[in-house]
Enzyme design. Sequence first.
Site, PDB file in Angstrom:
ATOM      1  N   CYS A  88     -23.725   9.059  34.995  1.00 59.39           N
ATOM      2  CA  CYS A  88     -24.429   8.295  35.455  1.00 59.39           C
ATOM      3  C   CYS A  88     -23.907   7.652  36.774  1.00 59.39           C
ATOM      4  CB  CYS A  88     -24.907   6.915  34.606  1.00 59.39           C
ATOM      5  SG  CYS A  88     -25.903   5.541  35.247  1.00 59.39           S
ATOM      6  N   CYS A 233     -30.686   6.850  42.173  1.00 58.98           N
ATOM      7  CA  CYS A 233     -30.101   7.659  40.942  1.00 58.98           C
ATOM      8  C   CYS A 233     -29.246   8.626  41.499  1.00 58.98           C
ATOM      9  CB  CYS A 233     -31.466   8.427  40.315  1.00 58.98           C
ATOM     10  SG  CYS A 233     -30.810   9.420  38.713  1.00 58.98           S
TER      11      CYS A 233
HETATM   12  O1  PYC Z   1     -27.647   6.868  38.826  1.00 56.28           O
HETATM   13  O2  PYC Z   1     -27.095   8.902  37.883  1.00 56.28           O
HETATM   14  C1  PYC Z   1     -27.789   7.756  37.980  1.00 56.28           C
HETATM   15  C2  PYC Z   1     -28.782   7.421  36.917  1.00 56.28           C
HETATM   16  C3  PYC Z   1     -28.896   8.182  35.668  1.00 56.28           C
HETATM   17  C4  PYC Z   1     -30.141   7.142  34.945  1.00 56.28           C
HETATM   18  C5  PYC Z   1     -30.186   5.984  35.657  1.00 56.28           C
HETATM   19  N1  PYC Z   1     -29.252   5.931  36.801  1.00 56.28           N
END
Ligand code: PYC
Length: 310
Positions: A88, A233
């Site tokens: 993550c 993300c």
């Molecule tokens: O930032 O990799 C990330 C992530 C995955 C799910 C929520 N955030």
Amino acid sequence: MQAIRVIDSHTGGEPTRLVLDGGPDLGGGPLAERLQRFRDHFDAYRCAIVNEPRGSDPLVGALLVKPHRADCGLGVIFFNNVGYLGMCGHGTIGLIASLKHLGELAPGAVRIDTPVGAVEAELSVGGRISVDNVVSYRAAHRVAVEVPGIGKICGDVAWGGNWFFLITEHGQIIDLPHVEALTDFTWRVRAAINAQGYPLVDHIELFAPANVPGAHSRNFVLCPGKAYDRSPCGTGTSAKLACLAADGKLPEGEEWIQESLIGSTFVGRYRWRDRSKGEIVPTITGTAHVTGESLLRLDPQDPFCWGIRA
Ligand code: PYC
């Protein structure tokens, strides 16, 4: 009464709850094995820590553990409202900001063991945090999926520490007022791509032109438990970088600024790990802020002591 000591942060709006003490004892061994132990024997802790009434759907938990890899200083296992994550990106940035806040980490580099490999985080004096993520790559190009009620959608399947289906042509408006429509659209796409031979894809990522000056793209990322990522993300941006690299659209070392649905940004760049295989090492840079420090109480008299299972 059991107590779990946590520190909460957000990275570009996406929350992380770092478990410092009182979490499950997963024993030793490689982190992938410990994750399996977490899932098989201690899943109630996951639910108690991140689900309502103590948590919320977008909250990602991070269990701080001893690393297994000899070259790592920290180990972490990430989890969410429905299960576990390989890696993550926003959570790693939150982890580093939280340890800095606690006085347990000074500016510099630290290697972190995760269930899908080691990553390296660098905390700058100014507080920005860069993460060299696990090796990322595009596994399938222009996969066509027939989505019931929507029609044919084309996208790429890529690994960035989690599995993503990345779509640029979707006809959706990517902004906050359309979050329900975006969630419905991507949830249907996920069911269709899973049914079509990609059962491991659990994140769906849509792209649109950026709104923030200087950014290259805006995204919407549907997470496995149906919450959308408030941040751009980290693993999703890694998957995007792998696709850009494979398409020859972003040279090695050049910046890619990825904007999220709420306008927060990560700076991404990559270096080739093995060009012939399309493998890159992505670096994601962002900031995180601590939002709270608390003791979660597990009251055996509480009918929802172990959380509301999603
Ligand atoms: O930032 O990799 C990330 C992530 C995955 C799910 C929520 N955030």
